[in-house]
Structure formats: structure tokens, C-alpha cells
Design a protein around this motif. Structure first.
Motif, PDB file in Angstrom:
ATOM      1  N   LEU A   1       0.836  -1.188   0.000  1.00 18.03           N
ATOM      2  CA  LEU A   1       0.000   0.000   0.000  1.00 18.03           C
ATOM      3  C   LEU A   1       0.873   1.240   0.000  1.00 18.03           C
ATOM      4  O   LEU A   1       2.064   1.172   0.350  1.00 18.03           O
ATOM      5  CB  LEU A   1      -0.952   0.004   1.182  1.00 18.03           C
TER       6      LEU A   1
ATOM      7  N   GLU B   1       1.853   6.372   3.020  1.00 22.53           N
ATOM      8  CA  GLU B   1       1.038   7.232   3.889  1.00 22.53           C
ATOM      9  C   GLU B   1      -0.207   6.523   4.413  1.00 22.53           C
ATOM     10  O   GLU B   1      -0.846   6.990   5.355  1.00 22.53           O
ATOM     11  CB  GLU B   1       0.636   8.522   3.165  1.00 22.53           C
ATOM     12  N   GLN B   2      -0.560   5.372   3.818  1.00 16.40           N
ATOM     13  CA  GLN B   2      -1.714   4.610   4.288  1.00 16.40           C
ATOM     14  C   GLN B   2      -1.319   3.460   5.219  1.00 16.40           C
ATOM     15  O   GLN B   2      -2.187   2.781   5.766  1.00 16.40           O
ATOM     16  CB  GLN B   2      -2.495   4.055   3.102  1.00 16.40           C
TER      17      GLN B   2
ATOM     18  N   LEU C   1      -0.252   1.755   8.559  1.00 14.35           N
ATOM     19  CA  LEU C   1      -0.474   2.087   9.959  1.00 14.35           C
ATOM     20  C   LEU C   1      -0.006   0.953  10.863  1.00 14.35           C
ATOM     21  O   LEU C   1      -0.202  -0.221  10.543  1.00 14.35           O
ATOM     22  CB  LEU C   1      -1.964   2.362  10.219  1.00 14.35           C
TER      23      LEU C   1
END
Length: 291
Positions: free
Chosen positions: A14, A17-18, A20
Motif C-alpha cells: 500500500l 502514507e496509508q 499504519l
């Protein structure tokens, strides 16, 4: 400008920035984890197995079990490279202790996180300069009896402090001394000097990381008839050097123009230039064909 940074996180690809992770991951809370930096050229990882071996040794040293085998990590890296926008780039491979209770005790961390980020990286932007400007930092390298320099842990705070000192001085990079006042390494690179045609670098026992680019440069020098020595170096040796350069996976090979405002006589010098050419030939040989 849109970022091309790409992340593999626990089985998913991914945009970075996505990606987590839990805020109670001990890698974030305490720097509890290990990492490797890996370059790839023409969509082939350079010296990947050597990097994975070092990652495994770092993890073993801090009693961290990596949940993927070397073959599985290789497949992760290859998948990430294939999906990345550019043919050349840099990968940061990390294994954190994982989420757990507050407190230093890692016993509550049951599942490590494996993270790989592909992006572009320039360690020192020397622009139109002939070479990098260095300072000798007041920040000392942690001694081996406190934290062995062979462990590439997620905690780089003393190196970051040295880099901040370089920033404040208007320099490109900082060199750290060990507790005895001898040269250890840069904030994120190994250091070499040339004196009277001999290539010198501090031994790892002085606080230098066992750099993969470092070991390659030493081998290339020997293969090309350059006398090499891993020996303790003082600040005087830096000032008296005919040439100086930095090496690292992120840095590759960077010539040094000055140290503490003292000009290095040859930058880039003939030994550096010959080794840089040999280094590029090695990349072409190892990363030139189909995977």
C-alpha cells in the motif's frame, strides 16, 4: 509532487502514507527493533542475502524472532521492487517488537511487525560542491559494552544528535568518535582515509558498523592492488589525510572536501575515483541481468 513511496506491511502492499501500526508498538515506544537499508538497481536488490543475514544477526542479538524466513523476506523485497515506480531505489526493511503493554518489558509483545518501505534516498546532497563538508561531532559513539555497534537497532538517537550538530554547523555530515576519542564512523556511514597511497578505516572494534559497502570497498581495494589497513584512527589522521570518503548503503560512495573547515587535498582523489568505478562495475555485474 505525488510521493512514489510504497510500503509492504505484514503481507499488504500500500502507499506508505496509508500504512499504519499501533501506537503501542515497542518499536515506536522504545526503538525496540532492527532494520536494514537495501539499495536496488535495475529492479534487482544489491547484496540482498548479505543484508538479510545481518538483519537476522541483529534480531538474534536482541532476542527478537523474525516471523518470516530469509526466503520469505526475499520474496517480500522482490514483490516491493516489482511494484515500485522506479527501476532504482532504496528499501528500509524493519522488524519491530510489536504492540504491547506500556513499560520496557517486551514479554507482552506477541507479534512482531515486518515493514518494508521503498522510496528514493539521498543521504548527503552535495549539489555542485566537489565533495561533502564534515565536522567531528562532540557526540560520542555508544561503547560496545553499552550497545554493540554491530546491532542495527531502531534507536539512532546519538547519531541523530550528531547530525543535528552538523546541521547547526552548516556541514553535510558528522563523524563520531568513540569513548577513547578515536574515530568510529559517520552518523550513517563508514569513513575511509587515504594516506601515502594506503587505504585506512577504523576496525569495527572501534565502534564502526560492519558496513556491507565498507566490506565491499575493502575487497575492491585489495583486488586492485591498493594496500588496506583496518586500524585505529585519531582526529589528526583525518586532518592529515590525502583523501577521505564515506561509504554506506544509503550513502554509496561520497568524497569528502573538508573536515572541520580543513580542506582535504584531493577531492575526489585518484583512489576514490578508482574505487567508485570498481563499485559501479560490481553493481553492473550483480544487477545487470534478469532476476
Amino acid at each position: 509532487m505525488k510521493s512514489t513511496s510504497l510500503c509492504w506491511l505484514n503481507g499488504r502492499l500500500l502507499p506508505t502514507e496509508q500504512a499504519l501500526i499501533p501506537v503501542n508498538d515497542h518499536g515506536l515506544l522504545y526503538g525496540d527493533g532492527v532494520f536494514e537499508g537495501i539499495r536496488f538497481y535495475r529492479r534487482r536488490a544489491f547484496r540482498l542475502q548479505r543484508h538479510l543475514q545481518r538483519l537476522q544477526l541483529s534480531a538474534r542479538a536482541i532476542a527478537l524472532e523474525i516471523p518470516l524466513s530469509s526466503d520469505e523476506l526475499t520474496a517480500v523485497i522482490e514483490r516491493l521492487i516489482d511494484a515500485f515506480a522506479d527501476d532504482d531505489g532504496y528499501i528500509r526493511l524493519m522488524v519491530t517488537r510489536g504492540a504491547g503493554a506500556l513499560g520496557l518489558n517486551p514479554k507482552s509483545c506477541s507479534q512482531p511487525n515486518v515493514i518494508a518501505i521503498a522510496d528514493q534516498l539521498t543521504m548527503i546532497d552535495i549539489g555542485q560542491q566537489a565533495g561533502a563538508r564534515l565536522i567531528v561531532s562532540s557526540v560520542r559513539r555508544l561503547p560496545a559494552d553499552g550497545l554493540d555497534p554491530r546491532i542495527k537497532s531502531l534507536n539512532y538517537l546519538n547519531h541523530i544528535l550528531a547530525k543535528i550538530e552538523a546541521n547547526h554547523a552548516g556541514a553535510d555530515e558528522a563523524l563520531l568518535l568513540n569513548a577513547q576519542g578515536r574515530v568510529a564512523e559517520g552518523s550513517a556511514d563508514n569513513v575511509f582515509i587515504v594516506r601515502n597511497g594506503r587505504l585506512l578505516t577504523p576496525p569495527c572494534s572501534e565502534g564502526a558498523l560492519e558496513g556491507i559497502t565498507r566490506e565491499l570497498v575493502l575487497q575492491l581495494a585489495r583486488d586492485n592492488g591498493i594496500e588496506t589497513s583496518e586500524q585505529p584512527l585519531g582526529v589528526y589522521d583525518l586532518y592529515a589525510a590525502d583523501e577521505c570518503f564515506l561509504t554506506g548503503t544509503g550513502a554509496e560512495l561520497i568524497p569528502v572536501a573538508s573536515i572541520d573547515c580543513r580542506a582535504v587535498p584531493c577531492c575526489p582523489g585518484p583512489v576514490f575515483q578508482g574505487l567508485q568505478q570498481a563499485f559501479r562495475r560490481t553493481i553492473d555485474q550483480e544487477c545487470g541481468g534478469e532476476r
